[in-house]
Design an enzyme around this catalytic site. Sequence first.
Site, PDB file in Angstrom:
ATOM      1  N   ASP A   1       1.790  -1.013  -1.860  1.00 54.41           N
ATOM      2  CA  ASP A   1       1.521   0.375  -1.444  1.00 54.41           C
ATOM      3  C   ASP A   1       2.043   1.393  -2.465  1.00 54.41           C
ATOM      4  OD1 ASP A   1       0.910  -1.077   0.905  1.00 54.41           O
ATOM      5  OD2 ASP A   1       2.873  -0.658   1.772  1.00 54.41           O
TER       6      ASP A   1
ATOM      7  N   GLU B   1      -6.496   2.055   6.816  1.00 55.89           N
ATOM      8  CA  GLU B   1      -5.166   2.637   6.554  1.00 55.89           C
ATOM      9  C   GLU B   1      -5.142   3.151   5.116  1.00 55.89           C
ATOM     10  OE1 GLU B   1      -2.878  -0.879   7.380  1.00 55.89           O
ATOM     11  OE2 GLU B   1      -3.431  -1.846   5.506  1.00 55.89           O
TER      12      GLU B   1
HETATM   13  O1  FUB Z   1       3.248  -2.589   3.264  1.00 51.77           O
HETATM   14  C1  FUB Z   1       3.160  -2.394   4.640  1.00 51.77           C
HETATM   15  C2  FUB Z   1       1.803  -2.079   5.082  1.00 51.77           C
HETATM   16  O2  FUB Z   1       0.894  -2.944   4.440  1.00 51.77           O
HETATM   17  C3  FUB Z   1       1.280  -0.739   4.756  1.00 51.77           C
HETATM   18  O3  FUB Z   1       1.742   0.313   5.492  1.00 51.77           O
HETATM   19  C4  FUB Z   1      -0.151  -1.013   4.906  1.00 51.77           C
HETATM   20  O4  FUB Z   1      -0.968  -0.007   4.432  1.00 51.77           O
HETATM   21  C5  FUB Z   1      -0.294  -2.287   4.184  1.00 51.77           C
HETATM   22  O5  FUB Z   1      -0.473  -2.114   2.812  1.00 51.77           O
END
Ligand code: FUB
Length: 314
Positions: A27, A196
């Site tokens: 991320d 997301e």
């Molecule tokens: O790294 C944790 C979670 O995994 C993130 O918040 C999501 O977007 C995914 O990448």
Amino acid sequence: MFSCTNSGKNEEKEWSGNPVFEGWYADPEVIVYDDKYWIYPTFSAPYEEQVKFDCFSSPDLVNWTKHENIIDTSEVKWAHRAMWAPGVISKEGKYYFFFAANDVHPGEVGGIGVSVADQPEGPYKDLLGEPLISENVNGAQPIDQFVFKDVDGSFYMFYGGWSHCNVVKLNDDFTGLEPLPNGEMFLEVTPEGYVEGPVMFIRNGKYYFMWSEGGWTGPDYRVAYAISDNPFGPFERVGTVLQQDPEVATGAGHHSVLNIPGTDEWYAVYHRRPLTETSPHHRVTCIDKMEFNEDGKILPVKITDKGVMARQID
Ligand code: FUB
């Protein structure tokens, strides 16, 4: 940093290679502060071990310095696990670090927090002592916040997991929210396919909205985008621009975008899973070029092992 060649001669490293630094980091949020590149990633590990953040700085995209433990759960009293997906921005000489914690579900303590420091590498102090957003609004889990400064100086925050994305407006000192231009506090802007990881940037007066699709634990995690005339959409999905390449890596997604200041040079900074790995947490941070066609559409990003050439900020 110098690498030793077969001839035994020390030569300056010209290409970053991918990943750009060692360790399991996901991320990645990229930003330019004070003529340096900074990357703020998630420490990618089982949720109970995600109790801190590190960050990385570079003068040239090739040589990266690690800054350890810029904030952790000893500072954020309401956080105890799953510290995820930084969003960063500076304002009036202060550096703000937004994050999510606890993988919060309705009725639990957790969500999106905000912290502040006097320098990019911290240490960051929890600004509120509680989450900025903890409730589930419009079905969006309060995670994966992206802070966006509009041309009029307004600061908006796009956020949301569980396939829903909201936009909110931040108040002047980032201690709370204020109504959006339409009078609402939360506006759902979810495009088709969204899961997301929202991102927004402006190029040639157009608002580019990007997001991740698929499951982050699997190989087909990917990034898609839309183009709009304003930051509130509607966002009509144009296509996928970043995804796995069976020859290079799987699960390429949850990116951010770097524009070299004063240029039309763009890079995607993203995570992916090496072909040798199957653990969901084994994600590494990579950089590759992002280019546009004459119509302003984003061309598919070619993910590489070579990475990017050394590029100092002019
Ligand atoms: O790294 C944790 C979670 O995994 C993130 O918040 C999501 O977007 C995914 O990448």
